[in-house]
Design a protein around this motif. Structure first.
Motif, PDB file in Angstrom:
ATOM      1  N   UNK A  27       0.832  -1.209   0.000  1.00 53.28           N
ATOM      2  CA  UNK A  27       0.000   0.000   0.000  1.00 53.28           C
ATOM      3  C   UNK A  27       0.864   1.256   0.000  1.00 53.28           C
ATOM      4  N   UNK A  28       1.980   1.237   0.745  1.00 52.00           N
ATOM      5  CA  UNK A  28       2.872   2.399   0.784  1.00 52.00           C
ATOM      6  C   UNK A  28       3.472   2.681  -0.588  1.00 52.00           C
ATOM      7  N   UNK A  29       3.959   1.639  -1.267  1.00 52.34           N
ATOM      8  CA  UNK A  29       4.502   1.826  -2.603  1.00 52.34           C
ATOM      9  C   UNK A  29       3.423   2.298  -3.577  1.00 52.34           C
ATOM     10  N   UNK A  32       2.787   5.933  -3.387  1.00 49.53           N
ATOM     11  CA  UNK A  32       3.812   6.764  -4.021  1.00 49.53           C
ATOM     12  C   UNK A  32       3.781   6.633  -5.546  1.00 49.53           C
ATOM     13  N   UNK A  33       3.711   5.397  -6.042  1.00 53.93           N
ATOM     14  CA  UNK A  33       3.823   5.132  -7.476  1.00 53.93           C
ATOM     15  C   UNK A  33       2.492   5.005  -8.197  1.00 53.93           C
ATOM     16  N   UNK A  34       1.410   4.910  -7.439  1.00 51.61           N
ATOM     17  CA  UNK A  34       0.100   4.740  -8.058  1.00 51.61           C
ATOM     18  C   UNK A  34      -0.259   3.266  -8.176  1.00 51.61           C
ATOM     19  N   UNK A  35      -1.493   3.034  -8.612  1.00 53.53           N
ATOM     20  CA  UNK A  35      -2.021   1.662  -8.671  1.00 53.53           C
ATOM     21  C   UNK A  35      -1.223   0.736  -9.579  1.00 53.53           C
ATOM     22  N   UNK A  36      -0.499   1.290 -10.536  1.00 49.45           N
ATOM     23  CA  UNK A  36       0.273   0.432 -11.447  1.00 49.45           C
ATOM     24  C   UNK A  36       1.348  -0.370 -10.700  1.00 49.45           C
ATOM     25  N   UNK A  37       1.751   0.117  -9.522  1.00 50.34           N
ATOM     26  CA  UNK A  37       2.804  -0.560  -8.754  1.00 50.34           C
ATOM     27  C   UNK A  37       2.288  -1.764  -7.974  1.00 50.34           C
ATOM     28  N   UNK A  38       0.988  -1.818  -7.701  1.00 47.82           N
ATOM     29  CA  UNK A  38       0.451  -2.862  -6.817  1.00 47.82           C
ATOM     30  C   UNK A  38       0.817  -4.272  -7.301  1.00 47.82           C
ATOM     31  N   UNK A  39       0.598  -4.575  -8.541  1.00 45.87           N
ATOM     32  CA  UNK A  39       0.825  -5.941  -9.033  1.00 45.87           C
ATOM     33  C   UNK A  39       2.297  -6.254  -9.258  1.00 45.87           C
ATOM     34  N   UNK A  40       3.148  -5.226  -9.179  1.00 41.29           N
ATOM     35  CA  UNK A  40       4.576  -5.435  -9.440  1.00 41.29           C
ATOM     36  C   UNK A  40       5.456  -5.264  -8.206  1.00 41.29           C
TER      37      UNK A  40
END
Length: 68
Positions: A27-29, A32-40
């Motif tokens: 959730x923290x990442x 910062x990076x937006x939803x595109x970061x969740x799966x990665x």
């Protein structure tokens, strides 16, 4: 790919609290990076055993930390 390697004292987290911690890091990442970061986002949770920590040349263990 965002990556976090989180080290915690061994035996201090339940499976549920490990999941909660890992989710919080993701959730923290994502914050910062937006939803595109969740799966990665890769989170590695490492449990460090007693005497596996050192601070300022002092081995940290149950005796030093005063926990049982």
């Amino acid at each position: 790919m965002p990556f976090a390697n989180v080290k915690v004292p061994a035996g201090t987290l339940t499976p549920e609290s490990k999941k909660k911690l890992q989710d919080a890091v993701v959730d923290a990442f994502t914050g910062v990076y937006g939803d595109r970061a969740r799966s990665n986002t890769l989170v590695i949770l490492e449990e460090v055993h007693d005497d596996g920590w050192c601070l300022g040349g002092t081995i940290l263990n149950q005796d030093v930390l005063g926990r049982s």
